[in-house]
Enzyme design. Structure first.
Site, PDB file in Angstrom:
ATOM      1  N   GLY A  49     -14.952  21.792 -56.936  1.00  0.00           N
ATOM      2  CA  GLY A  49     -14.113  21.808 -58.136  1.00  0.00           C
ATOM      3  C   GLY A  49     -13.160  20.621 -58.145  1.00  0.00           C
ATOM      4  N   PHE A  50     -12.524  20.386 -56.988  1.00  0.00           N
ATOM      5  CA  PHE A  50     -11.579  19.261 -56.856  1.00  0.00           C
ATOM      6  C   PHE A  50     -10.489  19.328 -57.915  1.00  0.00           C
ATOM      7  CE2 PHE A  50     -15.758  17.324 -55.439  1.00  0.00           C
ATOM      8  CZ  PHE A  50     -15.567  17.640 -54.110  1.00  0.00           C
ATOM      9  N   GLY A  96     -16.670  26.004 -51.528  1.00  0.00           N
ATOM     10  CA  GLY A  96     -17.418  25.167 -50.603  1.00  0.00           C
ATOM     11  C   GLY A  96     -16.624  24.840 -49.358  1.00  0.00           C
ATOM     12  N   GLY A 151      -4.945  27.910 -50.763  1.00  0.00           N
ATOM     13  CA  GLY A 151      -5.767  29.112 -50.751  1.00  0.00           C
ATOM     14  C   GLY A 151      -5.692  29.864 -49.440  1.00  0.00           C
ATOM     15  N   LEU A 164      -6.668  26.655 -38.437  1.00  0.00           N
ATOM     16  CA  LEU A 164      -7.179  28.019 -38.285  1.00  0.00           C
ATOM     17  C   LEU A 164      -8.661  28.046 -37.927  1.00  0.00           C
ATOM     18  CD1 LEU A 164      -5.362  29.587 -41.356  1.00  0.00           C
ATOM     19  CD2 LEU A 164      -4.735  29.810 -38.944  1.00  0.00           C
ATOM     20  N   ASN A 165      -9.402  27.082 -38.417  1.00  0.00           N
ATOM     21  CA  ASN A 165     -10.838  27.044 -38.135  1.00  0.00           C
ATOM     22  C   ASN A 165     -11.224  25.576 -37.974  1.00  0.00           C
ATOM     23  OD1 ASN A 165     -13.731  26.708 -38.679  1.00  0.00           O
ATOM     24  ND2 ASN A 165     -13.713  28.904 -39.087  1.00  0.00           N
ATOM     25  N   GLN A 173     -13.071  19.681 -44.197  1.00  0.00           N
ATOM     26  CA  GLN A 173     -12.139  19.409 -45.297  1.00  0.00           C
ATOM     27  C   GLN A 173     -11.486  18.044 -45.153  1.00  0.00           C
ATOM     28  OE1 GLN A 173     -10.878  21.642 -48.151  1.00  0.00           O
ATOM     29  NE2 GLN A 173     -13.036  21.624 -47.695  1.00  0.00           N
ATOM     30  N   GLY A 229      -1.653  23.501 -45.579  1.00  0.00           N
ATOM     31  CA  GLY A 229      -2.911  23.248 -46.282  1.00  0.00           C
ATOM     32  C   GLY A 229      -3.579  21.983 -45.777  1.00  0.00           C
ATOM     33  N   GLU A 266      -6.309  18.718 -49.310  1.00  0.00           N
ATOM     34  CA  GLU A 266      -6.066  17.522 -50.103  1.00  0.00           C
ATOM     35  C   GLU A 266      -5.500  16.341 -49.323  1.00  0.00           C
ATOM     36  OE1 GLU A 266      -4.960  18.976 -54.388  1.00  0.00           O
ATOM     37  OE2 GLU A 266      -4.520  20.590 -53.001  1.00  0.00           O
TER      38      GLU A 266
HETATM   39 MO1  MOS Z   1      -6.666  20.954 -56.128  1.00  0.00          MO
HETATM   40  S1  MOS Z   1      -6.511  19.303 -57.380  1.00  0.00           S
HETATM   41  O1  MOS Z   1      -5.155  21.647 -56.389  1.00  0.00           O
HETATM   42  O2  MOS Z   1      -7.862  21.938 -56.807  1.00  0.00           O
END
Ligand code: MOS
Length: 694
Positions: free
Chosen positions: A228-229, A455, A497, A581-582, A589, A653, A656
């Site tokens: 999705g990005f 993904g 997430g 965590l993994n 990522q 996170g 990104e």
């Molecule tokens: Mo990311 S641009 O917050 O899906």
């Protein structure tokens, strides 16, 4: 404890058993194909659907004249008010939707629809002195558009060394591998959609409002999502169109957007112009920093890429100004794209820091170490943890930065070699989430939450968190995600997430474990024992700290001395992102993010056609993204970072931050190799040729 769990759904994905939004075939399924507008501004004055309807297999052509009326909430996204008005806000907007028995029929029908327009002159060229520029109240993410500290102008004038540069980044397109797709079906007033979305709860609520039904009468399923990005982070027009068409014809409808329609309909990273001014003493210590951003949005919706925000986080500078201005043009509506704000902003800031290092005669790593702040520069808050210095040092050691720079730029046959560095940062975001943990009589456990796996490996990460909190082996834990009939959860976005869902999963499993311990050895009821957790209260705590992840990327490039072609040789990143965590999915990522940064630096090029008023490169044949042969070597490392002010897992996170900084490191390496400062992405051979020895 860090896990290395593989994705539990991995076998399904590689064998084709995993079902994506377009892989569902309800009885009577029809297919829809949008007809894009061919002017950038004006009104639709005529619609001729006769030729389309004459094609066997075409059932309906929806236009603003007969499409179901939608109720857009006051704070709703105007790009979702599809087929509601004859007004054209940009080229590529949806003018009509053809519904047919097969995708081929629908496409042929779309090509046969004739639309007449009263076109008006359009405004699509972004300049940094556009008369329509204004200062918005906020930039994306709720950040104030303007922040000032001290007296920038005076401090800048007094500085020993001054850098005043302008950097330009064109539009960038998300292009997830799976185009935006929805399969929609109404039955008894209830809507079920399979949608390729980063978060089903937002889609559920938005569709309920648009179609005037209760949220509990909308079920959104996003079991597997092919990337999705950011472009699937909010409800997008394709799912509204699919639901609209399904209601109109009374049969299930699938809409898979053709790739060439993604740039106009699903959001993109808006172009930005950055004026960077840095004033330092001759030891490289910043006294004055200004990062002034100009960007644009559509006439439909204000979206302001928050590109000056990372300059509020990175370096100590007593006098500063960070600002955003925006102009509304007749262009598709921009939205989130991987690390909105940080990605373009850090390109400009980290290139400017490289220019400052050169002007001061300092090593670029050393310059950054000299400007390390004690507290977050803009807010004055302490950092919950900040290990940028450690990332720079560890990266320099692993890369042999000192050795490479001491050897200097050098020639190897036809190639000029150089290396560059840049820093990266991304905020720690977290949203309230709910999750339920269930203990079943057979000794297994089930975790239920409406997380989305785009993904990234969400199931693997959540399985690890649950197994640890329950104190059981991971093979006794199942994870159910991706449906709005599961406990409510936020989207897969903002690198938040895993922290958001994981926190709720951790609470649910911890609570369940406590209940089980209290019960002793009594057998479980047939339906199992449940514990539901809601982190709404807990996530609000801890705001007294500035929370960000940091990192540093090191790059070696080779530039063809005759042609100016730039090839990546080595890319190495070191990150400080709390507890990892993994390891397996985290590395994936970070590596993926860095590859996206290389792609941005060297390949991705979108031009706004000023005559047609549209992005010219709309598919992957014209809009190039990095492929395997472009990335010979990429390494992601991290340092062990303990941070007690985050969440029960101690994680930041990682989705990104890999992208942030990478493009600047590449461009700084190109400068080291060639002496040319590229301030206008992507690096193209024609920008280098004049300076090359041949
Ligand atoms: Mo990311 S641009 O917050 O899906």
């Amino acid at each position: 404890m860090t896990s290395d769990l593989a994705r539990p759904e991995g076998l399904d994905k590689v064998t084709g058993a995993a079902r994506y939004a377009g892989d569902h075939h309800p009885d009577g399924l029809l297919h829809a194909w949008p007809v894009p507008t061919t002017v950038a501004r004006g009104d639709i004055t005529a619609v001729d659907t006769a030729a389309a309807l004459a094609i066997p297999g075409v059932l309906a052509v929806l236009t603003h004249r007969d499409a179901p009326v939608l109720t857009l909430p006051a704070d709703g996204d105007p790009t979702l008010a599809v087929l509601q008005s004859p007004r054209v806000a940009h080229r590529g907007e949806v003018a009509a939707l053809v519904v047919a028995e097969t995708p081929q029929d629908a496409r042929a029908g779309a090509e046969a629809v004739r639309i007449g327009y009263a076109a008006e002159p359009h405004d699509v060229v972004l300049t940094d002195d556009h008369p329509g520029l204004y200062t918005p109240e906020k930039a994306n993410g709720g950040h104030p558009a303007v922040r000032t500290h001290g007296d920038f102008d005076h401090a800048y004038q007094q500085a020993d060394v001054r850098i005043d540069r302008t950097y330009r980044i064109g539009p960038l397109h998300n292009h997830p591998m799976e185009p935006h797709t929805a399969t929609a079906q109404w039955a008894d007033g209830r809507l079920t959609v399979h949608d390729s979305s980063q978060g089903g709860n937002n889609v559920q609520e938005t569709l309920a409002a648009l179609f005037g039904v209760a949220p509990q009468d909308v079920l959104v399923i996003s079991e597997h999502v092919g990337g999705g990005f950011g472009s699937k982070g909010t409800t997008r027009p394709h799912v509204v169109l699919a639901a609209m068409a399904a209601r109109h014809v009374g049969r299930p409808v699938r809409l898979a957007l053709p790739r060439a329609q993604l740039p106009a309909l699903t959001g993109h990273r808006s172009p930005t112009v950055h004026r960077l001014r840095l004033g330092a003493d001759d030891g490289g210590r910043l006294a004055a920093l200004a990062h002034e951003v100009v960007t644009r949005s559509s006439t439909l919706r204000e979206f302001v890429e928050q590109a000056a925000v990372p300059a509020r986080v990175m370096y100590a500078a007593p006098h500063s100004r960070t600002s955003h201005r925006v102009v509304r043009q007749d262009v598709p509506t921009p939205s989130w794209m991987r690390a909105p704000g940080e990605t373009p902003g850090m390109f400009a800031l980290e290139c400017a820091m490289d220019e400052l290092a050169e002007a001061c005669g300092l090593d670029p790593v050393d310059l950054r170490l000299r400007n390390e702040p004690a507290v977050e520069p803009d807010s004055g808050r302490p950092f919950s943890s900040r290990h940028l210095v450690e990332c720079l040092r560890e990266g320099a050691r692993r890369f042999d930065w000192a050795g490479e720079r001491a050897r200097g730029p050098r020639r190897e046959g036809a190639w000029l070699l150089g290396c560059g560095v840049a820093a990266s940062t991304y905020p720690v975001l977290v949203s309230p989430s709910t999750a339920e943990a269930v203990a079943l009589p057979d000794g297994t456990f089930l975790v239920r939450t409406n997380a989305t796996d785009i993904g990234t490996g969400a199931r693997a990460a959540l399985t690890g968190i649950a197994a640890e909190a329950l104190g059981v082996p991971a093979d006794r834990v199942g994870v159910a995600i991706g449906r709005t009939d599961l406990p409510r959860a936020p989207l897969a976005g903002g690198s938040s997430g895993t922290a958001s869902w994981g926190w709720a999963v951790h609470e649910a499993c911890t609570g369940l474990r406590r209940t089980l311990a209290e019960r002793g050895t009594a057998p479980l009821p047939a339906e199992g024992l449940r514990h539901l957790a809601d982190t709404t209260g807990a996530v609000k705590a801890g705001r007294e700290y500035a929370r960000h992840a940091f990192g540093a990327q090191f790059v070696q490039v080779a530039v063809d001395a005759d042609t100016g072609e730039v090839r990546l040789r080595r890319l190495l990143g070191v990150f400080a992102a709390g507890r990892i965590l993994n390891e397996r999915t985290a590395r994936s990522q970070l590596v993926g993010g860095m590859i996206m940064g290389v792609s941005m630096a060297l390949l991705e090029h979108s031009t706004m056609d000023r005559e047609f008023g549209d992005h010219a490169e709309r598919d992957l044949a014209a809009y190039h993204v990095a492929a395997n042969a472009d990335i010979p070597s990429v390494e992601a490392h991290w340092i062990d970072e303990e941070d007690a002010h985050l969440n029960p897992m101690g994680s930041k996170g990682i989705g990104e931050i890999g992208t942030v900084g990478t493009a600047a490191a590449v461009v700084n390496a190109v400068h080291h190799a060639t002496g040319v400062r590229v301030r206008d992405l992507p690096v193209r051979p024609e920008l280098l040729l004049d300076a090359l020895p041949g």
